[in-house]
Write a protein that holds these residues in place. Sequence first.
Motif, mmCIF file in Angstrom:
data_model
loop_
_atom_site.group_PDB
_atom_site.id
_atom_site.type_symbol
_atom_site.label_atom_id
_atom_site.label_comp_id
_atom_site.label_asym_id
_atom_site.label_seq_id
_atom_site.Cartn_x
_atom_site.Cartn_y
_atom_site.Cartn_z
ATOM 1 N N PHE A 1 0.873 -1.170 0.000
ATOM 2 C CA PHE A 1 0.000 0.000 0.000
ATOM 3 C C PHE A 1 0.916 1.228 0.000
ATOM 4 O O PHE A 1 1.573 1.504 0.997
ATOM 5 C CB PHE A 1 -0.842 -0.023 1.283
ATOM 6 C CG PHE A 1 -1.898 1.041 1.358
ATOM 7 C CD1 PHE A 1 -3.216 0.735 1.070
ATOM 8 C CD2 PHE A 1 -1.590 2.338 1.737
ATOM 9 C CE1 PHE A 1 -4.214 1.700 1.164
ATOM 10 C CE2 PHE A 1 -2.574 3.310 1.829
ATOM 11 C CZ PHE A 1 -3.886 2.978 1.543
ATOM 12 N N TYR A 2 1.005 1.920 -1.116
ATOM 13 C CA TYR A 2 1.925 3.053 -1.180
ATOM 14 C C TYR A 2 1.511 4.025 -2.275
ATOM 15 O O TYR A 2 0.721 3.709 -3.154
ATOM 16 C CB TYR A 2 3.366 2.579 -1.402
ATOM 17 C CG TYR A 2 3.578 1.835 -2.701
ATOM 18 C CD1 TYR A 2 4.104 2.493 -3.809
ATOM 19 C CD2 TYR A 2 3.260 0.494 -2.820
ATOM 20 C CE1 TYR A 2 4.300 1.828 -5.011
ATOM 21 C CE2 TYR A 2 3.457 -0.185 -4.015
ATOM 22 C CZ TYR A 2 3.975 0.491 -5.098
ATOM 23 O OH TYR A 2 4.166 -0.175 -6.280
ATOM 24 N N SER B 1 -1.882 -7.209 0.786
ATOM 25 C CA SER B 1 -2.038 -6.394 1.986
ATOM 26 C C SER B 1 -2.753 -7.169 3.086
ATOM 27 O O SER B 1 -2.386 -7.087 4.264
ATOM 28 C CB SER B 1 -2.806 -5.115 1.641
ATOM 29 O OG SER B 1 -2.835 -4.246 2.735
ATOM 30 N N MET B 2 -3.773 -7.931 2.703
ATOM 31 C CA MET B 2 -4.488 -8.733 3.692
ATOM 32 C C MET B 2 -3.583 -9.806 4.285
ATOM 33 O O MET B 2 -3.593 -10.044 5.495
ATOM 34 C CB MET B 2 -5.726 -9.372 3.059
ATOM 35 C CG MET B 2 -6.809 -8.358 2.744
ATOM 36 S SD MET B 2 -8.215 -9.064 1.870
ATOM 37 C CE MET B 2 -8.913 -10.095 3.139
ATOM 38 N N MET C 1 -5.167 10.806 -6.266
ATOM 39 C CA MET C 1 -5.277 10.759 -4.807
ATOM 40 C C MET C 1 -5.142 9.340 -4.265
ATOM 41 O O MET C 1 -4.678 9.128 -3.163
ATOM 42 C CB MET C 1 -6.622 11.334 -4.351
ATOM 43 C CG MET C 1 -6.735 12.833 -4.518
ATOM 44 S SD MET C 1 -5.631 13.714 -3.403
ATOM 45 C CE MET C 1 -6.381 13.329 -1.829
ATOM 46 N N GLY C 2 -5.588 8.347 -5.025
ATOM 47 C CA GLY C 2 -5.566 6.964 -4.558
ATOM 48 C C GLY C 2 -4.178 6.356 -4.627
ATOM 49 O O GLY C 2 -3.403 6.629 -5.538
ATOM 50 N N PRO C 3 -3.848 5.511 -3.658
ATOM 51 C CA PRO C 3 -2.545 4.841 -3.656
ATOM 52 C C PRO C 3 -2.564 3.598 -4.552
ATOM 53 O O PRO C 3 -3.604 3.191 -5.053
ATOM 54 C CB PRO C 3 -2.388 4.428 -2.196
ATOM 55 C CG PRO C 3 -3.801 4.164 -1.768
ATOM 56 C CD PRO C 3 -4.633 5.203 -2.475
ATOM 57 N N ILE C 4 -1.420 3.004 -4.715
ATOM 58 C CA ILE C 4 -1.302 1.695 -5.354
ATOM 59 C C ILE C 4 -1.492 0.669 -4.242
ATOM 60 O O ILE C 4 -0.819 0.720 -3.213
ATOM 61 C CB ILE C 4 0.077 1.527 -6.015
ATOM 62 C CG1 ILE C 4 0.240 2.556 -7.146
ATOM 63 C CG2 ILE C 4 0.259 0.108 -6.538
ATOM 64 C CD1 ILE C 4 1.628 2.601 -7.726
ATOM 65 N N VAL C 5 -2.413 -0.254 -4.440
ATOM 66 C CA VAL C 5 -2.747 -1.213 -3.393
ATOM 67 C C VAL C 5 -2.726 -2.632 -3.951
ATOM 68 O O VAL C 5 -3.346 -2.903 -4.968
ATOM 69 C CB VAL C 5 -4.154 -0.933 -2.804
ATOM 70 C CG1 VAL C 5 -4.499 -1.940 -1.725
ATOM 71 C CG2 VAL C 5 -4.245 0.481 -2.279
#
Length: 126
Positions: free
Chosen positions: A21-22, A39-40, A30-34
Amino acid sequence: PDAPLALEAGRVSHIVHEWDFYKPVGWPTMGPIVDGPGSMEVYFSCLAACQREVEARGGGTFVDAHDFLVFHLGSGPKFVRHAFESAVAAAHGEGSVGEEEVEAMFERLVAPSLRLASRIGPMHTA
């Protein structure tokens, strides 16, 4: 001594270096790369490591040693349910606690912490 909510001093944490998440410098939106699934997995592995440390300190199993549990909201209440199920599996062994018992534990231990989030969603989307 008469506080409506008593917070215990014991605390554990576990940190890993992951790029799940960065937002790169100069990122145009505005949204990050996820990496959602990644991540979970990072979150669940950190949760399991914290559970092991609580148990090693003599605190009992994480899900059984507390009256209430509050999890990081992540993407929403469904994420919290998965985190709790992961915590139960790590504490008692995969499949050793029946679905009905897990549901009852969730409703008693975790659901009260989700009342507001269930209505408005994660705060980073508010």
